[in-house]
Write a protein that holds these residues in place. Structure first.
Motif, PDB file in Angstrom:
ATOM      1  N   ARG A   1       0.835  -1.199   0.000  1.00  0.00           N
ATOM      2  CA  ARG A   1       0.000   0.000   0.000  1.00  0.00           C
ATOM      3  C   ARG A   1       0.876   1.258   0.000  1.00  0.00           C
ATOM      4  NH1 ARG A   1      -2.132  -0.611   4.495  1.00  0.00           N
ATOM      5  NH2 ARG A   1      -1.231   1.113   5.676  1.00  0.00           N
ATOM      6  N   LEU A   2       1.905   1.246   0.849  1.00  0.00           N
ATOM      7  CA  LEU A   2       2.801   2.402   0.924  1.00  0.00           C
ATOM      8  C   LEU A   2       3.504   2.620  -0.410  1.00  0.00           C
ATOM      9  CD1 LEU A   2       4.367   1.792   4.449  1.00  0.00           C
ATOM     10  CD2 LEU A   2       2.984   3.759   3.777  1.00  0.00           C
ATOM     11  N   PHE A   3       3.954   1.530  -1.036  1.00  0.00           N
ATOM     12  CA  PHE A   3       4.661   1.685  -2.316  1.00  0.00           C
ATOM     13  C   PHE A   3       3.732   2.209  -3.405  1.00  0.00           C
ATOM     14  CE2 PHE A   3       5.851   0.042  -6.502  1.00  0.00           C
ATOM     15  CZ  PHE A   3       7.011   0.764  -6.664  1.00  0.00           C
ATOM     16  N   ARG A   4       2.494   1.746  -3.418  1.00  0.00           N
ATOM     17  CA  ARG A   4       1.550   2.210  -4.444  1.00  0.00           C
ATOM     18  C   ARG A   4       1.354   3.718  -4.337  1.00  0.00           C
ATOM     19  NH1 ARG A   4      -1.476  -2.494  -3.622  1.00  0.00           N
ATOM     20  NH2 ARG A   4      -2.967  -1.406  -2.286  1.00  0.00           N
ATOM     21  N   GLN A   5       1.304   4.238  -3.089  1.00  0.00           N
ATOM     22  CA  GLN A   5       1.120   5.676  -2.903  1.00  0.00           C
ATOM     23  C   GLN A   5       2.321   6.452  -3.423  1.00  0.00           C
ATOM     24  OE1 GLN A   5       0.493   5.949   1.297  1.00  0.00           O
ATOM     25  NE2 GLN A   5      -1.612   5.168   1.234  1.00  0.00           N
ATOM     26  N   GLU A   6       3.541   5.976  -3.097  1.00  0.00           N
ATOM     27  CA  GLU A   6       4.747   6.695  -3.480  1.00  0.00           C
ATOM     28  C   GLU A   6       5.159   6.392  -4.926  1.00  0.00           C
ATOM     29  OE1 GLU A   6       7.916   6.165  -0.777  1.00  0.00           O
ATOM     30  OE2 GLU A   6       6.792   6.821   0.979  1.00  0.00           O
ATOM     31  N   GLY A   7       4.771   5.256  -5.437  1.00  0.00           N
ATOM     32  CA  GLY A   7       5.249   4.824  -6.743  1.00  0.00           C
ATOM     33  C   GLY A   7       4.417   5.266  -7.927  1.00  0.00           C
ATOM     34  N   THR A   8       3.236   5.869  -7.673  1.00  0.00           N
ATOM     35  CA  THR A   8       2.358   6.270  -8.777  1.00  0.00           C
ATOM     36  C   THR A   8       3.043   7.238  -9.720  1.00  0.00           C
ATOM     37  OG1 THR A   8       0.477   6.014  -7.296  1.00  0.00           O
ATOM     38  CG2 THR A   8       0.089   7.221  -9.334  1.00  0.00           C
ATOM     39  N   CYS A   9       3.811   8.199  -9.169  1.00  0.00           N
ATOM     40  CA  CYS A   9       4.464   9.200 -10.023  1.00  0.00           C
ATOM     41  C   CYS A   9       5.470   8.547 -10.963  1.00  0.00           C
ATOM     42  CB  CYS A   9       5.136  10.278  -9.178  1.00  0.00           C
ATOM     43  SG  CYS A   9       6.470   9.671  -8.115  1.00  0.00           S
ATOM     44  N   TYR A  10       6.115   7.467 -10.520  1.00  0.00           N
ATOM     45  CA  TYR A  10       7.086   6.780 -11.379  1.00  0.00           C
ATOM     46  C   TYR A  10       6.372   6.062 -12.525  1.00  0.00           C
ATOM     47  CZ  TYR A  10       9.988   7.731  -7.322  1.00  0.00           C
ATOM     48  OH  TYR A  10      10.634   8.360  -6.293  1.00  0.00           O
TER      49      TYR A  10
ATOM     50  N   GLU B   1      13.184   4.029 -13.872  1.00  0.00           N
ATOM     51  CA  GLU B   1      13.071   2.635 -13.413  1.00  0.00           C
ATOM     52  C   GLU B   1      14.076   2.331 -12.307  1.00  0.00           C
ATOM     53  OE1 GLU B   1      13.574   0.432 -17.004  1.00  0.00           O
ATOM     54  OE2 GLU B   1      11.485   0.691 -17.648  1.00  0.00           O
ATOM     55  N   VAL B   2      15.299   2.880 -12.429  1.00  0.00           N
ATOM     56  CA  VAL B   2      16.322   2.666 -11.406  1.00  0.00           C
ATOM     57  C   VAL B   2      15.878   3.266 -10.075  1.00  0.00           C
ATOM     58  CG1 VAL B   2      18.666   3.282 -10.703  1.00  0.00           C
ATOM     59  CG2 VAL B   2      18.245   2.497 -13.028  1.00  0.00           C
ATOM     60  N   VAL B   3      15.388   4.520 -10.124  1.00  0.00           N
ATOM     61  CA  VAL B   3      14.923   5.186  -8.900  1.00  0.00           C
ATOM     62  C   VAL B   3      13.738   4.426  -8.304  1.00  0.00           C
ATOM     63  CG1 VAL B   3      13.920   7.307  -7.970  1.00  0.00           C
ATOM     64  CG2 VAL B   3      15.745   7.432  -9.670  1.00  0.00           C
ATOM     65  N   GLU B   4      12.841   3.966  -9.181  1.00  0.00           N
ATOM     66  CA  GLU B   4      11.655   3.238  -8.722  1.00  0.00           C
ATOM     67  C   GLU B   4      12.056   1.984  -7.949  1.00  0.00           C
ATOM     68  OE1 GLU B   4       7.455   1.699 -10.686  1.00  0.00           O
ATOM     69  OE2 GLU B   4       9.293   1.614 -11.872  1.00  0.00           O
ATOM     70  N   LEU B   5      13.056   1.261  -8.453  1.00  0.00           N
ATOM     71  CA  LEU B   5      13.517   0.053  -7.762  1.00  0.00           C
ATOM     72  C   LEU B   5      14.135   0.394  -6.411  1.00  0.00           C
ATOM     73  CD1 LEU B   5      15.067  -1.948 -10.732  1.00  0.00           C
ATOM     74  CD2 LEU B   5      13.060  -2.590  -9.379  1.00  0.00           C
ATOM     75  N   GLU B   6      14.885   1.515  -6.338  1.00  0.00           N
ATOM     76  CA  GLU B   6      15.489   1.930  -5.069  1.00  0.00           C
ATOM     77  C   GLU B   6      14.406   2.280  -4.050  1.00  0.00           C
ATOM     78  OE1 GLU B   6      18.159   5.124  -5.880  1.00  0.00           O
ATOM     79  OE2 GLU B   6      19.640   3.856  -6.888  1.00  0.00           O
ATOM     80  N   VAL B   7      13.387   3.030  -4.500  1.00  0.00           N
ATOM     81  CA  VAL B   7      12.294   3.435  -3.603  1.00  0.00           C
ATOM     82  C   VAL B   7      11.515   2.207  -3.143  1.00  0.00           C
ATOM     83  CG1 VAL B   7      10.096   4.691  -3.492  1.00  0.00           C
ATOM     84  CG2 VAL B   7      12.085   5.751  -4.558  1.00  0.00           C
ATOM     85  N   ARG B   8      11.322   1.264  -4.074  1.00  0.00           N
ATOM     86  CA  ARG B   8      10.612   0.028  -3.707  1.00  0.00           C
ATOM     87  C   ARG B   8      11.358  -0.696  -2.580  1.00  0.00           C
ATOM     88  NH1 ARG B   8       7.486  -3.830  -7.296  1.00  0.00           N
ATOM     89  NH2 ARG B   8       7.912  -2.303  -8.915  1.00  0.00           N
ATOM     90  N   GLY B   9      12.684  -0.777  -2.700  1.00  0.00           N
ATOM     91  CA  GLY B   9      13.475  -1.446  -1.674  1.00  0.00           C
ATOM     92  C   GLY B   9      13.406  -0.728  -0.342  1.00  0.00           C
TER      93      GLY B   9
END
Length: 268
Positions: free
Chosen positions: A1-10, A248-256
């Motif tokens: 849930r947290l990732f979906r909120q932060e990851g939408t912009c990516y 994509e690189v930033v998205e993977l870092e944020v996901r981690g």
């Protein structure tokens, strides 16, 4: 849930950085205007003719023509438009059966096929707009295929308007020299130069400006990307691809990082 909120912009950033045809092409206003004027003069004005569009990969040739064809769809509705990518053809001669199929002509072989096409294109009927992308794939020994195609608009009573797109700037000089013997035989030429650093920066900024919230990529990073790509090729697709991969690189870092965050309320 947290990732979906932060990851939408990516996700949104990756979508706007795709290479599909946008509503407006930055830095190609002049070329778009020339293409639109050519189609109106020749297809709508019922004046057969030919146009050769050159430019390196990623300089917007196909995207511009696709945009103009979409914008002029209603105007061109009374004519017949055939778009062929010559890269998909098995051989240069394959362009003739492919065209015949699009025009609804019966199957024929050899010279009979070409005579059938010429008879159809000089008979009464709507104008035929033939767009040949990757035109250099039709180069052959003696250049018979290219000569045949580019001579069709000059046949008596012809109703063909031909637009060819290719990378090489000198294809018509190199492969179609004898067309100059015709009074009006040489095709009109339109060259797409490589994108400049400023144009690439505007393209990237306009695309990413569609993403709500704080900028996903820093302005200095976009300019750095545009400067590097313009120095090598001026290929807009390359610039879009580099930025998409950076996201994509930033998205993977944020996901981690998100997966390691403690959950609210002290839950384990």
């Amino acid at each position: 849930r947290l990732f979906r909120q932060e990851g939408t912009c990516y996700q949104q950033a990756k979508q706007v950085l795709h290479a599909a045809v946008p509503d407006r092409l930055q830095g190609r206003e002049r070329e778009t205007g020339i293409l639109r004027q050519f189609l109106r003069e020749h297809v709508l004005g019922r004046r057969p003719g030919s146009l050769y569009v050159s430019g390196a990969p990623g300089t917007g040739k196909t995207a511009c023509l696709s945009r103009v064809l979409l914008d002029c769809k209603d105007e061109l509705a009374r004519s017949k438009t055939v778009v062929l990518n010559c890269m998909a053809l098995g051989s240069p001669q394959s362009v003739f059966p492919a065209l015949a199929q699009h025009l609804g002509l019966p199957v024929a072989t050899g010279r009979e096929r070409i005579r059938s096409l010429e008879k159809h294109l000089t008979a009464q009927g709507p104008m035929v707009l033939l767009v040949l992308d990757e035109l250099d794939q039709l180069e052959s020994k003696g250049q018979d295929v290219l000569y045949t195609l580019f001579e069709w608009p000059w046949l008596p009573s012809s109703r063909l308007v031909l637009v060819g797109l290719a990378n090489a700037l000198d294809l018509t000089d190199r492969s179609l020299a004898r067309l100059g013997a015709h009074a009006a035989g040489s095709p009109q030429l339109l060259h797409f130069p490589p994108y400049t650093k400023e144009q690439l920066t505007r393209i990237l900024q306009e695309r990413l400006g569609q993403v709500a919230g704080d900028p996903v990529l820093d302005s200095a990073a976009l300019q750095f990307c545009a400067r590097k790509v313009s120095a090598v090729s001026g290929d807009a697709r390359k610039a879009l691809d580099v930025c998409r991969r950076a996201v994509e690189v930033v998205e993977l870092e944020v996901r981690g990082q998100t997966l390691l965050k403690p959950l609210p309320g002290g839950e384990s």
